[in-house]
Structures are given as structure tokens and as C-alpha cells.
Design a protein around this motif. Structure first.
Motif, PDB file in Angstrom:
ATOM      1  N   GLU A   1       0.868  -1.319   0.131  1.00 59.46           N
ATOM      2  CA  GLU A   1       0.145  -0.096   0.180  1.00 59.46           C
ATOM      3  C   GLU A   1       0.916   1.391   0.023  1.00 59.46           C
ATOM      4  OE1 GLU A   1      -2.527  -0.365   3.385  1.00 59.46           O
ATOM      5  OE2 GLU A   1      -3.724  -1.905   2.690  1.00 59.46           O
ATOM      6  N   ILE A   2       1.951   1.386   0.962  1.00 57.33           N
ATOM      7  CA  ILE A   2       2.747   2.295   0.887  1.00 57.33           C
ATOM      8  C   ILE A   2       3.458   2.788  -0.477  1.00 57.33           C
ATOM      9  CG2 ILE A   2       4.998   3.374   1.718  1.00 57.33           C
ATOM     10  CD1 ILE A   2       4.494   1.976   4.510  1.00 57.33           C
TER      11      ILE A   2
ATOM     12  N   LYS B   1       2.309   1.834  -3.505  1.00 56.68           N
ATOM     13  CA  LYS B   1       1.108   2.472  -4.428  1.00 56.68           C
ATOM     14  C   LYS B   1       0.993   4.077  -3.892  1.00 56.68           C
ATOM     15  CE  LYS B   1      -1.421  -1.713  -5.245  1.00 56.68           C
ATOM     16  NZ  LYS B   1      -2.878  -2.454  -4.763  1.00 56.68           N
ATOM     17  N   GLU B   2       0.927   4.246  -2.596  1.00 54.51           N
ATOM     18  CA  GLU B   2       0.527   5.639  -2.363  1.00 54.51           C
ATOM     19  C   GLU B   2       1.922   6.662  -2.835  1.00 54.51           C
ATOM     20  OE1 GLU B   2       0.229   5.849   1.802  1.00 54.51           O
ATOM     21  OE2 GLU B   2      -1.627   5.083   1.814  1.00 54.51           O
TER      22      GLU B   2
ATOM     23  N   LEU C   1       1.379   7.150  -6.482  1.00 50.08           N
ATOM     24  CA  LEU C   1       0.413   8.156  -6.772  1.00 50.08           C
ATOM     25  C   LEU C   1       0.897   9.532  -6.496  1.00 50.08           C
ATOM     26  CD1 LEU C   1      -2.963   6.420  -5.324  1.00 50.08           C
ATOM     27  CD2 LEU C   1      -2.337   6.627  -7.733  1.00 50.08           C
ATOM     28  N   ILE C   2       1.774   9.720  -5.495  1.00 49.22           N
ATOM     29  CA  ILE C   2       2.302  11.089  -5.191  1.00 49.22           C
ATOM     30  C   ILE C   2       3.197  11.480  -6.289  1.00 49.22           C
ATOM     31  CG2 ILE C   2       3.945  12.231  -3.822  1.00 49.22           C
ATOM     32  CD1 ILE C   2       2.922  10.399  -1.364  1.00 49.22           C
TER      33      ILE C   2
END
Length: 299
Positions: free
Chosen positions: A238-239, A241-242, A245-246
Motif C-alpha cells: 500500500e505504501i 502504491k501511495e 500516486l504521489i
């Protein structure tokens, strides 16, 4: 000289006289002689080579404060240089045993010292450049292979790498080498930063401080350990993916920023919860105007 490959039999129309002259006596004191070709007539019509010859007085002046000296002694120095094919016939000379010509550069030619000095300078220059290039590659290789994080913090490691790399390695290359020595979780966080290398090192220090804080450890059974490992893997995914996205949002962010309009007086009047109009809210008792509804009156 014929057996050594310095001369060969010749059919050249040129011919220079041959002389036998005494050599300087050595430690043995025995008289020695050498054969010399008289090229004075040939030298008179030779275009001179202007390559600079070292001045002996300047060389001795530079050695005044030196503690270490290096000398190069070349056996048959001139004879190590091949003659140009078009110039071989011009070096011809005669003896009682025949007519010969030099295939290696002989002594006595007008341009022989300048030619020898030019070849020596070019050879040593290329050798020195190659040696310095090899030493630079070895230093970078040493920087890549031997420097590890171990017990050092990121900032001391960066300083150590900078001292080894010197000024020949720029910050971009140094940053990639330095980041390859950091833990993977730390690289994942600081890789999205566009700050200078020193500021990135400070960010890595802060991450180390957070990582070094004490934690409460729980005794885990094999089942709970497996569940915790899968949970950590999910959190890392998840990190990741975040962070992706950033990065995407940073790349899509427009360069020009639209300025927001300042709030209107009527909007501020409606938002005031103390019952004051915009004029009394802005200027207090010094207000020259008033707008209802307002709990205060003009003076």
C-alpha cells in the motif's frame, strides 16, 4: 648493425662519408672508437624540425628542492625509431664492404634530436594520462565496493564517500552510489525527494532517528508471526502504491497556480458570529461606516 637490423644494403644514389672517431674513455681507460656518418651536406638542405628541446639549465634549476629523482635510460634511443620509407635512401653511406642505408634513425641527422624528443614526450604524456585514468577508475571502484553503511549514519557515510571521491565525481553520481548503500525502506522514502544531496542526507538522518526509537516487542507464535508478516507485506504494498500516486500527482501538477479570490465584505459579514458588520469588524470603534445588521452604532 646489419645483424641488429639497423641498416640494410642499399642502391641509393645518395652517399655520405664515413668517419671513425674516438669515444670518451670509460673507467677501464681503454681507447674506444665508433663509426660516425657525416651528414653535414644533407643537413644543409634539410627543413628543420622546431619541436622544443629541453633546456639543461632549466632542468637543473627545477631539481634544486627535489628529494626524489627519476631517470630513464633508453638503450640505443635513436635506433628505436623507424625511418620514414621515403627518407631511408637519403641516409645511405659506403664502406669497403658495400653500400648501406639506415632503416632506423641514425645519429647525426639534423632533425634526429627533435624527432626523438617529440616521440618521448608523446609516449610519456599518453602513459601519464592512462595512469591517471586508471587511478580514477580504481578510486570509484573502491568507493563502490568497499564503503558500507555498517554502524555509520547516512550523513557520515556521505562525508566519507565525498572525501574518497574528491571533485571528479559529481553529486548525481555520488547520490546514486550513496543511496545504494542505504536500507531499502529508507531508499523508498527519500527517492521521491528533489532536494539537494545534503538535505536528503538530513532526511535520512531523521528516518534513522524514527527507526531507532524503542518499540514494544510481543512474543509471537508461528501463526501470529506469519499473519504479521503478511500484514507487513500488505502495508508495504500500500505504501508503494501511495508513493507512486504521489509521484504521478507531482508530475501532473500544473506549473502556474491560480490565486484564490479574497472573500467579499458581504461574505465576511455573514460569517461573523459576534454580530458586527464588516466595517466594525475591520476597523473597530474607528469605523466611519456601518451596515445592518450590526450590534454597534457609529460614534
Amino acid at each position: 648493425m646489419l645483424e641488429q637490423g639497423l641498416i640494410r644494403e642499399s642502391n641509393s644514389p645518395y652517399n655520405s662519408p664515413t668517419w671513425v672517431v674516438p669515444k670518451k674513455s670509460d673507467a677501464s681507460g681503454k681507447a674506444k672508437y665508433r663509426v660516425v656518418i657525416d651528414y653535414r651536406k644533407l643537413n644543409e638542405i634539410t627543413i628543420p624540425d622546431r619541436f622544443p628541446i629541453p633546456n639543461m639549465d632549466e632542468i637543473l634549476g627545477k631539481l634544486g628542492k627535489c628529494q626524489y629523482f627519476t631517470t630513464i635510460d633508453l638503450a640505443r634511443g635513436f635506433h628505436q625509431i623507424e625511418m620514414d620509407s621515403e627518407s631511408i635512401q637519403k641516409t645511405a653511406f659506403s664502406t669497403k664492404r658495400g653500400h648501406y642505408e639506415y632503416v632506423r634513425m641514425p645519429f647525426g641527422l639534423r632533425n634526429a634530436p627533435a624527432t626523438f624528443q617529440s616521440e618521448l614526450y608523446t609516449t610519456l604524456k599518453n602513459h601519464v594520462i592512462t595512469q591517471f585514468a586508471d587511478s580514477e577508475q580504481k578510486r570509484v571502484k573502491n568507493l563502490l565496493q568497499e564503503q558500507e553503511l555498517s554502524d555509520m549514519r547516512p550523513s557520515p557515510l556521505l562525508r566519507e564517500m565525498r572525501s574518497l571521491a574528491g571533485s571528479e565525481v559529481n553529486d548525481n553520481i555520488l547520490k546514486s552510489i550513496w543511496m545504494s548503500r542505504l536500507p531499502s525502506n529508507m531508499r523508498l522514502i527519500i527517492s521521491i525527494s528533489n532536494e539537494s544531496l545534503d538535505k536528503v542526507a538530513l532526511l535520512a538522518e531523521k528516518i534513522c532517528e524514527v527507526s531507532d526509537t524503542p518499540h514494544v516487542h510481543v512474543v509471537e507464535t508461528p501463526d501470529t508471526a506469519t499473519r504479521n508478516q503478511s500484514s507487513i507485506e500488505q502495508q508495504l504494498a500500500e505504501i508503494t502504491k501511495e508513493i507512486a500516486l504521489i509521484k504521478a500527482n507531482i508530475n501532473r501538477r500544473p506549473r502556474s497556480r491560480s490565486r484564490s479570490r479574497p472573500p467579499s465584505r458581504s461574505g465576511m459579514q455573514n460569517n461573523n458570529s459576534n454580530g458586527l458588520c464588516w466595517y466594525h469588524h475591520k476597523f473597530g470603534n474607528d469605523a466611519k461606516k456601518c451596515r445592518s445588521p450590526c450590534v454597534k452604532k457609529l460614534n
